[in-house]
Motif scaffolding. Structure first.
Motif, PDB file in Angstrom:
ATOM      1  N   PRO A  50      50.287  61.766  -7.082  1.00 25.34           N
ATOM      2  CA  PRO A  50      50.172  62.652  -5.914  1.00 25.34           C
ATOM      3  C   PRO A  50      49.225  63.813  -6.148  1.00 25.34           C
ATOM      4  O   PRO A  50      48.805  64.492  -5.210  1.00 25.34           O
ATOM      5  CB  PRO A  50      51.608  63.143  -5.703  1.00 25.34           C
ATOM      6  CG  PRO A  50      52.261  63.016  -7.041  1.00 25.34           C
ATOM      7  CD  PRO A  50      51.626  61.830  -7.702  1.00 25.34           C
ATOM      8  N   GLY A  51      48.870  64.037  -7.399  1.00 21.80           N
ATOM      9  CA  GLY A  51      47.996  65.149  -7.772  1.00 21.80           C
ATOM     10  C   GLY A  51      48.440  65.694  -9.113  1.00 21.80           C
ATOM     11  O   GLY A  51      49.472  65.296  -9.642  1.00 21.80           O
ATOM     12  N   ARG A  52      47.648  66.561  -9.668  1.00 22.84           N
ATOM     13  CA  ARG A  52      48.050  67.274 -10.886  1.00 22.84           C
ATOM     14  C   ARG A  52      47.185  68.526 -11.002  1.00 22.84           C
ATOM     15  O   ARG A  52      46.074  68.565 -10.493  1.00 22.84           O
ATOM     16  CB  ARG A  52      47.966  66.381 -12.130  1.00 22.84           C
ATOM     17  CG  ARG A  52      46.578  66.124 -12.619  1.00 22.84           C
ATOM     18  CD  ARG A  52      46.463  65.114 -13.754  1.00 22.84           C
ATOM     19  NE  ARG A  52      47.481  65.136 -14.760  1.00 22.84           N
ATOM     20  CZ  ARG A  52      47.442  65.846 -15.891  1.00 22.84           C
ATOM     21  NH1 ARG A  52      46.425  66.650 -16.123  1.00 22.84           N
ATOM     22  NH2 ARG A  52      48.401  65.760 -16.775  1.00 22.84           N
ATOM     23  N   GLY A  53      47.726  69.531 -11.645  1.00 23.73           N
ATOM     24  CA  GLY A  53      46.972  70.761 -11.821  1.00 23.73           C
ATOM     25  C   GLY A  53      46.715  71.478 -10.507  1.00 23.73           C
ATOM     26  O   GLY A  53      47.347  71.218  -9.483  1.00 23.73           O
ATOM     27  N   SER A  54      45.736  72.371 -10.534  1.00 26.60           N
ATOM     28  CA  SER A  54      45.505  73.256  -9.396  1.00 26.60           C
ATOM     29  C   SER A  54      44.851  72.565  -8.207  1.00 26.60           C
ATOM     30  O   SER A  54      44.831  73.108  -7.104  1.00 26.60           O
ATOM     31  CB  SER A  54      44.646  74.442  -9.839  1.00 26.60           C
ATOM     32  OG  SER A  54      43.430  73.975 -10.395  1.00 26.60           O
ATOM     33  N   ALA A  55      44.304  71.355  -8.376  1.00 28.01           N
ATOM     34  CA  ALA A  55      43.660  70.634  -7.268  1.00 28.01           C
ATOM     35  C   ALA A  55      44.636  70.372  -6.131  1.00 28.01           C
ATOM     36  O   ALA A  55      44.226  70.229  -4.969  1.00 28.01           O
ATOM     37  CB  ALA A  55      43.069  69.318  -7.763  1.00 28.01           C
ATOM     38  N   ALA A  56      45.938  70.324  -6.438  1.00 28.04           N
ATOM     39  CA  ALA A  56      46.948  70.102  -5.397  1.00 28.04           C
ATOM     40  C   ALA A  56      47.034  71.289  -4.437  1.00 28.04           C
ATOM     41  O   ALA A  56      47.670  71.187  -3.390  1.00 28.04           O
ATOM     42  CB  ALA A  56      48.316  69.845  -6.037  1.00 28.04           C
ATOM     43  N   GLY A  57      46.375  72.392  -4.764  1.00 28.33           N
ATOM     44  CA  GLY A  57      46.356  73.551  -3.882  1.00 28.33           C
ATOM     45  C   GLY A  57      45.255  73.495  -2.838  1.00 28.33           C
ATOM     46  O   GLY A  57      45.064  74.448  -2.089  1.00 28.33           O
ATOM     47  N   SER A  58      44.515  72.388  -2.779  1.00 29.62           N
ATOM     48  CA  SER A  58      43.399  72.272  -1.847  1.00 29.62           C
ATOM     49  C   SER A  58      43.770  71.411  -0.647  1.00 29.62           C
ATOM     50  O   SER A  58      44.166  70.253  -0.801  1.00 29.62           O
ATOM     51  CB  SER A  58      42.182  71.661  -2.560  1.00 29.62           C
ATOM     52  OG  SER A  58      41.213  71.241  -1.628  1.00 29.62           O
ATOM     53  N   LEU A  59      43.604  71.950   0.556  1.00 26.71           N
ATOM     54  CA  LEU A  59      43.860  71.189   1.782  1.00 26.71           C
ATOM     55  C   LEU A  59      42.783  70.126   1.986  1.00 26.71           C
ATOM     56  O   LEU A  59      43.059  69.044   2.496  1.00 26.71           O
ATOM     57  CB  LEU A  59      43.912  72.135   2.989  1.00 26.71           C
ATOM     58  CG  LEU A  59      44.308  71.507   4.331  1.00 26.71           C
ATOM     59  CD1 LEU A  59      45.687  70.867   4.270  1.00 26.71           C
ATOM     60  CD2 LEU A  59      44.249  72.549   5.446  1.00 26.71           C
ATOM     61  N   VAL A  60      41.560  70.418   1.562  1.00 31.82           N
ATOM     62  CA  VAL A  60      40.483  69.419   1.642  1.00 31.82           C
ATOM     63  C   VAL A  60      40.838  68.200   0.793  1.00 31.82           C
ATOM     64  O   VAL A  60      40.677  67.055   1.223  1.00 31.82           O
ATOM     65  CB  VAL A  60      39.130  70.032   1.204  1.00 31.82           C
ATOM     66  CG1 VAL A  60      38.065  68.948   1.015  1.00 31.82           C
ATOM     67  CG2 VAL A  60      38.660  71.056   2.224  1.00 31.82           C
ATOM     68  N   SER A  61      41.339  68.449  -0.411  1.00 30.28           N
ATOM     69  CA  SER A  61      41.757  67.340  -1.285  1.00 30.28           C
ATOM     70  C   SER A  61      42.854  66.501  -0.618  1.00 30.28           C
ATOM     71  O   SER A  61      42.840  65.273  -0.694  1.00 30.28           O
ATOM     72  CB  SER A  61      42.273  67.875  -2.626  1.00 30.28           C
ATOM     73  OG  SER A  61      41.231  68.469  -3.352  1.00 30.28           O
ATOM     74  N   TYR A  62      43.779  67.177   0.031  1.00 36.69           N
ATOM     75  CA  TYR A  62      44.878  66.483   0.721  1.00 36.69           C
ATOM     76  C   TYR A  62      44.345  65.644   1.882  1.00 36.69           C
ATOM     77  O   TYR A  62      44.717  64.481   2.054  1.00 36.69           O
ATOM     78  CB  TYR A  62      45.884  67.518   1.216  1.00 36.69           C
ATOM     79  CG  TYR A  62      47.046  66.956   2.016  1.00 36.69           C
ATOM     80  CD1 TYR A  62      47.888  65.983   1.479  1.00 36.69           C
ATOM     81  CD2 TYR A  62      47.302  67.413   3.310  1.00 36.69           C
ATOM     82  CE1 TYR A  62      48.962  65.474   2.206  1.00 36.69           C
ATOM     83  CE2 TYR A  62      48.368  66.927   4.046  1.00 36.69           C
ATOM     84  CZ  TYR A  62      49.198  65.946   3.490  1.00 36.69           C
ATOM     85  OH  TYR A  62      50.251  65.447   4.212  1.00 36.69           O
ATOM     86  N   CYS A  63      43.438  66.216   2.675  1.00 33.63           N
ATOM     87  CA  CYS A  63      42.907  65.495   3.841  1.00 33.63           C
ATOM     88  C   CYS A  63      42.047  64.302   3.422  1.00 33.63           C
ATOM     89  O   CYS A  63      42.017  63.282   4.110  1.00 33.63           O
ATOM     90  CB  CYS A  63      42.102  66.436   4.728  1.00 33.63           C
ATOM     91  SG  CYS A  63      43.130  67.662   5.567  1.00 33.63           S
TER      92      CYS A  63
END
Length: 707
Positions: A50-63
């Motif tokens: 589902p993610g790891r580290g600080s990248a999970a804080g990005s809405l662009v990454s989620y979209c």
């Protein structure tokens, strides 16, 4: 729109903000490269975390589908991920299911060119014990002496630290050869021994990598000749492809469940949360250790949000945070200041997350979130110069925001203290999701969960636990069947049929050959012999017989063994038109021999445990029901460990079992002195007292009687 449906202003503003920062920092291509290979994985049955580290804080990454976490739902900060003040490449690490990570390397090689993709180099360094061992061979140090000496070396300490150990010092004082070896070893300690492949790092270039750095070819995949830490500074694009075994487990178990999608489960499932509340977390990601279980028992989680907190607290060094969190939660602490309440209410006033540190600096101290991230980083790294430099600005900003100096000063000191232990909430959410997904499978699909571990585990003690669990759930275990079994466990009604792979001594080639020639099944022992004669010798034949694999032919083991030569000769002729030979029938082996066959074949008893015939005693599986009571148990002894008690008398720890599980018994000297002849394979009637010590069942023997 595909990800979010209707986009409200909160999401739209966050998206535009993130896209603006990504554009300004020049990272558009970076995101698209990651998006592309994650999309490939998802389309090709390669499970992605589902993610790891600080990248999970990005809405662009989620979209884009790079992560599977809505950062707004969990109050995650984009600035913790990308800081415009720091001209540094993004760090989007991706977890892939372990067995399929090589497929991801192949994908980027094929897309960008094999000469433009390389895995990272890393060095193995000489540590204390390793350099001593290698040098002892070069210097021809006496082997016996060296082996006695090396036992005193602490591998977690350097050679200079080890020399403070009195035993080490004594050896070096007495033996000149050892002293010389040690002096030379100190000079070599820390040097590179050999190279290996970086666990995650992959370099992707727009040109042939070999034009810029030395490379080597490792079975068709390029490896950099320079360590990963230098390559990013040289302008190379570094990606981290991490192999995560737990993703293989989630994927494997999910495939056993019809019409199941792990991404559509509920995150308030009562049975799943009870797994964590009760610390029943064997095999659960991040919570398997005894320390993690202790933390879970202390903080007693009741929601997924509290699981996120628990994951942040089970790391080393969080003891003071655990104590404060537990105390505040139990007292249901009131946070008076409204701004702090919004930031710290989810953790009951305790600073646990790095994002909380950033928000405190922003909301109370008047910093921008980018500046707050700089201070957060300084606090984590204990950079006193930067921390102290931010103090005046924080106090000044707090005063402007209506706070008095005492409040601001106390808050700054608290942030400085707890912030150094702060955990990245983005990472905590991501890995809490994985832990929860595993626990959901364990709680709601326990049989499928157990079968996966059985199919992927060779540890006999763990297999025994899994078998006991299946029996507890009401399933009857069936030994492999020559005409039905394959390489996986088969579950039907209340039966679990074991695979060929559960039998000791059968390799994959033999198993594959048997399955290939049986087609619609073996009609009888003669058909079996003719079809398998070319690849099954006498030793393999005995393994098949002893394991009960050939019971479909309705001929007992002794008859099959003693007629091997007759059957073999028939098989050599390989002519089904010839008359079948007459075999001589014998009475079956006695029960003890059959028990031994089963133990040899499987390493444990499957169906014929010697204790299963005893009914009017307490079984191992039920022992927790009898806490602080005296009970009778009939058990098979598997190991006897004799030690001296404080008075110099012999006492023992006895490992024993019945058909439902294993247990350790403590036998004090007063009882053991009269029963010193107990040995492995003895079946004993034990009268025991059951108690609990440090959350672990303790069983003390009161009396011993032989059966």
């Amino acid at each position: 729109k595909k990800r979010l449906g209707n986009i409200n202003d909160i999401y739209l503003n966050r998206l535009n903000y993130e896209l603006d920062i990504i554009n300004k920092m020049g990272f558009v291509s970076y995101f698209l490269i990651v998006y592309d290979y994650v999309l490939y994985a998802k389309k090709n049955d390669i499970m992605v975390g589902p993610g790891r580290g600080s990248a999970a804080g990005s809405l662009v990454s989620y979209c884009l589908g790079i992560t599977n976490i809505d950062p707004i739902k969990y109050n995650l900060l984009f600035e913790r991920f990308l800081n415009i003040n720091r001209k540094k490449m993004p760090d989007i690490d991706i977890d892939f299911e372990a067995s399929k990570r090589p497929l991801m390397i192949e994908y980027v090689k094929n897309k960008y060119g094999a000469s433009k993709v390389a895995v990272g180099l890393t060095f193995n360094n000489y540590k204390a014990k390793l350099i001593l061992r290698d040098l002892s061979k070069v210097l021809n140090t006496n082997k016996d002496l060296f082996e006695k000496f090396i036992k005193n070396i602490d591998s977690d300490k350097s050679l200079k630290e080890n020399i403070l150990n009195e035993k080490v010092k004594k050896y070096l004082d007495i033996y000149p050869d050892l002293n010389n070896l040690y002096k030379v070893a100190i000079s070599f300690e820390g040097l590179k021994k050999n190279t290996s492949t970086h666990a995650a790092g992959v370099i992707i270039s727009n040109d042939k990598i070999g034009k810029y750095i030395p490379i080597s070819n490792d079975n068709g995949t390029l490896k950099t000749g320079i360590e990963m830490s230098y390559l990013e500074k040289m302008g190379f694009l570094k990606m981290d492809f991490l192999a995560l075994e737990k993703l293989s487990i989630i994927s494997g178990v999910s495939k056993k469940i019809p019409n199941f999608d792990i991404n559509k489960i509920s995150y308030d499932d009562k049975k799943t949360l009870e797994i964590f509340t009760n610390a029943n977390t064997d095999d659960i990601f991040q919570f398997e250790s005894s320390y993690a279980k202790q933390v879970l028992k202390k903080i007693k989680i009741s929601s997924f949000n509290e699981l996120i907190i628990a994951l942040a607290l089970v790391r080393p060094g969080a003891n003071s945070q655990i104590e404060e969190y537990q105390k505040n939660k139990e007292s249901n602490i009131t946070i008076k200041d409204e701004n702090l309440r919004k930031i710290l209410s989810e953790t009951y006033g305790t600073i646990i997350y790095q994002e909380q540190v950033m928000k405190i600096f922003e909301v109370i101290g008047g910093f921008s979130l980018f500046e707050a991230d700089d201070i957060r980083s300084a606090i984590s790294k204990k950079n006193e110069k930067l921390i102290n430099a931010s103090y005046e600005k924080f106090i000044s900003g707090a005063k402007k925001n209506g706070y008095n100096i005492d409040f601001a000063n106390n808050l700054f000191m608290k942030v400085k203290k707890f912030g150094s232990f702060g955990f990245n909430k983005s990472h905590s959410v991501a890995y809490a999701i994985l832990a929860y997904q595993m626990a959901f499978l364990k709680a709601n699909y326990p049989v499928e969960f157990t079968l996966y571990f059985l199919e992927n585990n060779k540890d006999v003690s763990k297999i025994s636990e899994y078998y006991a669990f299946l029996k507890q759930k009401g399933y009857k275990l069936l030994k492999p069947n020559i005409n039905v079994s394959g390489v996986n466990y088969i579950i039907k009604n209340n039966y679990v049929l074991l695979p060929f792979t559960s039998i000791n001594g059968l390799n994959n080639e033999i198993i594959s050959n048997i399955i290939n020639v049986r087609k619609n099944g073996f009609k009888d022992i003669y058909d079996f012999i003719i079809k398998t004669n070319s690849f099954i010798n006498e030793d393999i034949y005995k393994i098949l017989v002893y394991s009960s694999l050939l019971e479909d032919f309705k001929i007992n083991k002794k008859t099959l063994i003693l007629n091997y030569e007759v059957l073999y000769n028939y098989g050599v002729l390989n002519d089904i038109s010839l008359p079948k030979p007459v075999i001589t029938y014998y009475d079956e082996y006695d029960n003890n021999t059959l028990y031994d066959f089963e133990l040899t074949s499987y390493g444990i008893y499957i169906t014929n445990h010697p204790c299963s015939k005893y009914k009017n005693v307490i079984k191992v599986i039920d022992i927790e029901k009898y806490l602080f009571k005296n009970i009778d148990m009939i058990l098979l002894v598997t190991k006897v460990k004799v030690i001296k008690d404080k008075k110099g008398m012999d006492m023992a720890f006895i490992c024993a079992e019945d058909e439902t599980g294993k247990i350790e018994l403590t036998v004090f000297s007063s009882i053991f002195e009269k029963n010193k002849n107990i040995k492995e394979k003895d079946i004993i009637l034990f009268n025991v007292k059951v108690s609990k010590r440090f959350d672990k069942i303790s069983v003390l023997v009161n009396n011993i009687k032989r059966k």
